[in-house]
Design a protein around this motif. Structure first.
Motif, PDB file in Angstrom:
ATOM      1  N   GLY A 129       0.808  -1.205   0.000  1.00  0.00           N
ATOM      2  CA  GLY A 129       0.000   0.000   0.000  1.00  0.00           C
ATOM      3  C   GLY A 129       0.844   1.258   0.000  1.00  0.00           C
ATOM      4  N   LEU A 130       1.912   1.268   0.819  1.00  0.00           N
ATOM      5  CA  LEU A 130       2.796   2.428   0.854  1.00  0.00           C
ATOM      6  C   LEU A 130       3.504   2.634  -0.479  1.00  0.00           C
ATOM      7  CD1 LEU A 130       4.413   2.167   4.419  1.00  0.00           C
ATOM      8  CD2 LEU A 130       2.904   3.968   3.574  1.00  0.00           C
ATOM      9  N   VAL A 131       3.965   1.530  -1.071  1.00  0.00           N
ATOM     10  CA  VAL A 131       4.633   1.635  -2.367  1.00  0.00           C
ATOM     11  C   VAL A 131       3.675   2.168  -3.422  1.00  0.00           C
ATOM     12  CG1 VAL A 131       5.719   0.316  -4.236  1.00  0.00           C
ATOM     13  CG2 VAL A 131       6.327  -0.160  -1.857  1.00  0.00           C
ATOM     14  N   GLY A 132       2.447   1.651  -3.428  1.00  0.00           N
ATOM     15  CA  GLY A 132       1.459   2.137  -4.379  1.00  0.00           C
ATOM     16  C   GLY A 132       1.105   3.595  -4.170  1.00  0.00           C
ATOM     17  N   TRP A 133       1.148   4.048  -2.927  1.00  0.00           N
ATOM     18  CA  TRP A 133       0.847   5.457  -2.624  1.00  0.00           C
ATOM     19  C   TRP A 133       1.990   6.370  -3.053  1.00  0.00           C
ATOM     20  CZ3 TRP A 133       2.588   8.427   1.964  1.00  0.00           C
ATOM     21  CH2 TRP A 133       1.968   9.672   2.053  1.00  0.00           C
ATOM     22  N   LEU A 134       3.245   5.888  -2.945  1.00  0.00           N
ATOM     23  CA  LEU A 134       4.400   6.719  -3.258  1.00  0.00           C
ATOM     24  C   LEU A 134       4.712   6.772  -4.748  1.00  0.00           C
ATOM     25  CD1 LEU A 134       6.858   5.664  -0.403  1.00  0.00           C
ATOM     26  CD2 LEU A 134       5.692   7.859  -0.621  1.00  0.00           C
ATOM     27  N   LEU A 135       4.416   5.701  -5.483  1.00  0.00           N
ATOM     28  CA  LEU A 135       4.834   5.625  -6.879  1.00  0.00           C
ATOM     29  C   LEU A 135       4.322   6.778  -7.757  1.00  0.00           C
ATOM     30  CD1 LEU A 135       4.733   1.819  -7.742  1.00  0.00           C
ATOM     31  CD2 LEU A 135       6.715   3.327  -7.671  1.00  0.00           C
ATOM     32  N   PRO A 136       3.054   7.198  -7.656  1.00  0.00           N
ATOM     33  CA  PRO A 136       2.610   8.294  -8.524  1.00  0.00           C
ATOM     34  C   PRO A 136       3.418   9.573  -8.342  1.00  0.00           C
ATOM     35  CG  PRO A 136       0.727   7.169  -7.550  1.00  0.00           C
ATOM     36  CD  PRO A 136       1.933   6.639  -6.860  1.00  0.00           C
ATOM     37  N   SER A 137       3.803   9.884  -7.098  1.00  0.00           N
ATOM     38  CA  SER A 137       4.574  11.108  -6.861  1.00  0.00           C
ATOM     39  C   SER A 137       6.004  10.988  -7.361  1.00  0.00           C
ATOM     40  CB  SER A 137       4.574  11.455  -5.372  1.00  0.00           C
ATOM     41  OG  SER A 137       5.079  10.383  -4.602  1.00  0.00           O
ATOM     42  N   VAL A 138       6.528   9.752  -7.397  1.00  0.00           N
ATOM     43  CA  VAL A 138       7.899   9.547  -7.881  1.00  0.00           C
ATOM     44  C   VAL A 138       8.010   9.899  -9.356  1.00  0.00           C
ATOM     45  CG1 VAL A 138       9.651   7.779  -8.360  1.00  0.00           C
ATOM     46  CG2 VAL A 138       8.491   7.820  -6.148  1.00  0.00           C
ATOM     47  N   GLY A 139       7.001   9.530 -10.131  1.00  0.00           N
ATOM     48  CA  GLY A 139       7.034   9.795 -11.567  1.00  0.00           C
ATOM     49  C   GLY A 139       6.193  10.982 -11.992  1.00  0.00           C
ATOM     50  N   ALA A 140       5.919  11.897 -11.078  1.00  0.00           N
ATOM     51  CA  ALA A 140       5.076  13.053 -11.391  1.00  0.00           C
ATOM     52  C   ALA A 140       5.761  13.938 -12.435  1.00  0.00           C
ATOM     53  CB  ALA A 140       4.795  13.856 -10.126  1.00  0.00           C
ATOM     54  N   PRO A 141       4.969  14.550 -13.326  1.00  0.00           N
ATOM     55  CA  PRO A 141       5.568  15.450 -14.325  1.00  0.00           C
ATOM     56  C   PRO A 141       6.089  16.734 -13.676  1.00  0.00           C
ATOM     57  CG  PRO A 141       3.174  15.520 -14.444  1.00  0.00           C
ATOM     58  CD  PRO A 141       3.512  14.428 -13.475  1.00  0.00           C
ATOM     59  N   ILE A 142       7.133  17.287 -14.278  1.00  0.00           N
ATOM     60  CA  ILE A 142       7.685  18.557 -13.794  1.00  0.00           C
ATOM     61  C   ILE A 142       6.816  19.689 -14.315  1.00  0.00           C
ATOM     62  CG2 ILE A 142       9.678  20.097 -13.878  1.00  0.00           C
ATOM     63  CD1 ILE A 142      11.452  17.672 -14.136  1.00  0.00           C
ATOM     64  N   GLY A 143       6.376  20.562 -13.433  1.00  0.00           N
ATOM     65  CA  GLY A 143       5.491  21.661 -13.797  1.00  0.00           C
ATOM     66  C   GLY A 143       6.197  22.715 -14.617  1.00  0.00           C
ATOM     67  N   PRO A 144       5.461  23.728 -15.058  1.00  0.00           N
ATOM     68  CA  PRO A 144       6.049  24.795 -15.885  1.00  0.00           C
ATOM     69  C   PRO A 144       7.133  25.573 -15.164  1.00  0.00           C
ATOM     70  CG  PRO A 144       3.809  25.348 -15.169  1.00  0.00           C
ATOM     71  CD  PRO A 144       4.019  23.927 -14.837  1.00  0.00           C
TER      72      PRO A 144
END
Length: 569
Positions: free
Chosen positions: A24-39
Motif C-alpha cells: 500500500g505504501l509503495v502504491g501510494w508513493l509511486l505516482p509522486s515519484v514519476g510526477a511530471p515537472i510543472g512549468p
C-alpha cells in the motif's frame, strides 16, 4: 494459554497485514515519484514545514530500499564474476577499488544529465539520479564482502558440492550465498548507513547552475541548515532516529537472527539471537505460501541453468594455451589503460595544465594523512570491541541494536551543530574534519569485525578454554587471526568510505558560516559548486590514484595474508 492453531492464525494475520501495508505504501508513493515537472520546474529547496517530515521520511526510505535491491543484485553478479574467473578478477577487483574511490559528487556530475535525458519532463529522472547516487554509496563494500566470502569457502564444503555434482546455479544458492550471509547482512546494514550519510548530497542535486531538491529528509535538513533553523534540524534528527530504530526492529534484527542458522559450527549458540518479528514470521504459514509460489519457478530455473554446467566440470585448456591467453588478455587490458591515461593527461594539459594536477595531488596527500590516522585509531578502538560483541551472544543481544542504530544514523545530520561548536571554540577544521570523517566511516571496521567474530566456531572457543589458555594467548592464537580477514575487508571499505566522506567533511556549513579544510574532498566540492567539470575530473582521478595505490601496496598483501594464513577453512 493460546493454542498453536490460534497462534498461527494470529501470526498469519500480522504477516498479511504487514505485506499489504508495504504494498500500500509503495502504491501510494509511486505516482509522486514519476510526477511530471510543472512549468516552473523542480524547486531548489523543500518546505521546512514539520508536517511534511513523515512524508519526506517515507520518500527517503523508499529510495534507500530501491538502491539496496540494486546493490544486492550488483553484489551477486559482480562478486561472483570476480571470484570465479581469474582473468576477470584481475580487472574487476582493481576496478572496484576505483569505483569505491569515486565520490558521490563524481558519479552525479557524470551521470545526472543522462538520467534527466532518459526521463524528460518527469521527476523520475531526478529520482533515478538520486537512487543511483545512493547505490554508489552502498554497493562497493557489499561486493567486497561477498567476494571475500567466496574466496574463503571451507574446502570440505567445496568438495561436497563437487561430489554432489550440483550445477553452478545450485551451488550459488546452497553454498555461495549461505556461506556469505552473516558478513553480507552486516555489510548491508553498513551500506544503508552509508546511504543515509550521503542522503543530503543525493537529494539536493546540482546540474550546471540549477539545483533540484527532491522531497526527503536529507533535503529537509539541508534547507533547514541553510535557513539557520536548528530546532527543525533537531526534529529531523529525532525523526531519523525513529526511522533507524523501526528499520532495526522490522528488518535488521530478524535478518541477523535468521542468519545464525548459516554459522559454521558444531555447537549451537549458547544464547541464540531472538527477534519478535522473526518469531511471528516463523509461526505463520508464509514459508508454505512462498514455497508454493516459488517451487515451480525454482525448478524451471534449475533446468534452464544447467546449460552453464556443473560445479568443477570445466574444460581445461593446455598450459601453453592458457599462458598465451593470459598474456593476450593482460596486453589488451594494459593497452586500454595506457590509451585512457594518455587521453586523460592530454585533456588535462590542454585545459588546465599539469600545475593544477600537481596542486590536486598535494591536497590528496593531506587527505591521505587524515584517512591513515583515522584508520589506525578506529582499528585500535573497534577491533577488540567488535570481537567481544561478536563472540558473546549475551553482549551482542544488547550491543548490536545500539551499534546498528548508531551506524545507520546519518552523522552529517549533526554537522550543523558540530560546525557551530567548531566556530564557537575556534577549532581548526583541518583537524576537525578527521572527526567528521570518522563519524561516518568507523562503523565499517566494527561491523566487519563483529561479523567475523560471529563466524568463529563455538567449538574452537571452547577448545581454548579447555586447554587453559590465558586471555592474551586466546586472543593471539584464535580471535585476532580469525577476525583478521574481516578487519582487512572493513579497513578497505572504511578507508574508501573516508575518502568519499571527505567531500562532506572538509567543507561544512551552517547558515552563513562555512568552514573549509585543505584536502581533495574540499577541492572536488568547490569544483562541483563552480560547475568546473575538468577540476572535478582531476579531483576524482587523484582520489582514485591514492585509493588504488593504497589498496595495491598495503591492503592487497594483507588480503593475501588473510587468505593464506588466517582463513577458517
Amino acid at each position: 494459554m493460546m493454542s498453536a492453531p490460534h497462534v498461527g492464525s494470529f501470526s498469519d494475520c500480522l504477516v498479511v497485514a504487514g505485506i499489504l501495508a508495504v504494498f500500500g505504501l509503495v502504491g501510494w508513493l509511486l505516482p509522486s515519484v514519476g510526477a511530471p515537472i510543472g512549468p516552473d520546474g523542480m524547486p531548489s529547496t523543500v518546505s521546512t514545514d514539520l508536517r511534511n517530515l513523515p512524508y519526506y521520511a517515507l520518500r527517503s526510505v523508499f529510495r534507500m530500499a530501491i538502491a539496496l535491491i540494486f546493490s544486492l543484485v550488483f553484489t551477486f553478479v559482480y562478486g561472483l564474476a570476480a571470484a570465479r574467473s581469474k582473468r576477470l578478477g584481475k580487472v574487476l577487483i582493481p576496478l572496484l577499488d576505483i569505483l569505491q574511490s569515486v565520490p558521490i559528487l563524481g558519479f552525479l556530475s557524470a551521470t545526472v544529465a543522462i538520467w534527466l535525458a532518459l526521463f524528460p519532463g518527469s521527476e523520475l529522472g531526478v529520482e533515478a539520479a538520486s537512487i543511483f547516487a545512493i547505490f554508489t554509496s552502498q554497493a562497493w563494500n557489499m561486493t567486497f564482502s561477498f567476494h571475500r566470502s567466496l574466496l574463503s569457502e571451507p574446502q570440505e564444503l567445496d568438495e561436497a558440492v563437487r561430489n554432489l555434482r550440483l550445477t553452478r546455479w545450485q551451488r550459488f544458492w546452497t553454498l555461495d550465498v549461505p556461506n556469505s550471509m552473516i558478513p553480507l547482512i552486516w555489510n548491508m546494514m553498513m551500506s544503508v548507513g552509508g546511504g543515509w550519510f550521503f542522503l543530503t548530497a543525493s537529494e539536493v542535486i546540482s546540474v550546471g547552475n540549477r539545483d533540484y531538491a527532491l522531497p526527503g529528509i536529507g533535503s529537509f535538513v539541508a534547507t533547514a541548515s541553510a535557513e539557520e533553523k536548528p530546532g527543525k534540524v533537531a526534529c529531523a534528527i529525532v525523526t531519523m532516529v525513529l526511522i533507524v530504530v523501526v528499520i532495526d526492529v522490522l528488518v535488521w534484527k530478524p535478518l541477523t537472527a535468521w542468519a545464525e542458522k548459516f554459522r559454521i559450527t558444531n555447537n549451537a549458540s549458547e544464547t541464540p539471537k531472538k527477534s519478535a518479528v522473526l518469531t511471528v514470521i516463523r509461526q505463520s504459514h508464509i514459508d508454505k505460501w512462498i514455497a508454493t509460489l516459488l517451487t515451480p519457478i525454482k525448478d524451471g530455473l534449475d533446468r534452464v541453468m544447467r546449460v552453464f554446467g556443473r560445479t568443477g566440470a570445466r574444460w581445461t585448456a593446455p598450459a601453453k594455451r592458457r599462458r598465451t591467453g593470459d598474456l593476450v588478455f593482460d596486453v589488451a587490458v594494459g593497452a586500454i589503460v595506457v590509451f585512457g591515461a594518455y587521453q586523460l593527461l592530454s585533456s588535462i594539459a590542454q585545459k588546465t595544465g599539469f600545475d593544477e594536477l600537481g596542486h590536486a595531488f598535494g591536497l590528496g596527500f593531506i587527505t591521505f594523512l587524515r584517512v591513515l590516522l583515522l584508520t589506525i585509531v578506529c582499528s585500535v578502538i573497534w577491533v577488540p570491541i567488535g570481537a567481544i560483541v561478536g563472540m558473546n551472544p549475551r553482549i551482542s543481544r544488547f550491543a548490536e541494536p545500539l551499534v546498528q542504530v548508531l551506524s545507520s544514523f546519518p552523522a552529517n545530520f549533526i554537522f550543523p551543530f558540530i560546525t557551530m561548536w567548531f566556530v564557537a571554540w575556534n577549532i581548526d577544521i583541518n583537524w576537525g574534519s578527521i572527526l567528521l570523517m570518522a563519524l561516518g566511516t568507523q562503523w565499517y571496521i566494527l561491523f566487519n569485525v563483529i561479523a567475523g567474530a560471529s563466524a568463529i566456531p563455538n567449538d574452537l572457543l571452547e577448545m581454548t578454554h579447555n586447554m587453559g589458555l590465558s586471555t592474551w594467548m586466546r586472543w593471539k592464537k584464535l580471535i585476532l587471526p580469525s577476525v583478521f580477514g574481516s578487519w582487512v575487508t572493513g579497513g578497505i571499505t572504511a578507508a574508501g568510505g573516508a575518502w568519499n566522506a571527505s567531500i562532506v567533511s572538509e567543507v561544512v556549513s551552517y547558515g552563513r558560516h562555512t568552514l573549509t579544510a585543505d584536502g581533495i574532498g574540499a577541492y572536488i566540492t568547490q569544483a562541483t559548486a563552480e560547475n568546473n567539470g575538468m577540476k572535478v575530473l582531476i579531483g576524482v582521478v587523484v582520489m582514485a590514484v591514492f585509493v588504488v595505490g593504497a589498496n595495491r601496496l598495503f591492503w592487497t598483501p594483507l588480503e593475501n595474508l588473510a587468505d593464506t594464513r588466517f582463513a577458517l577453512n
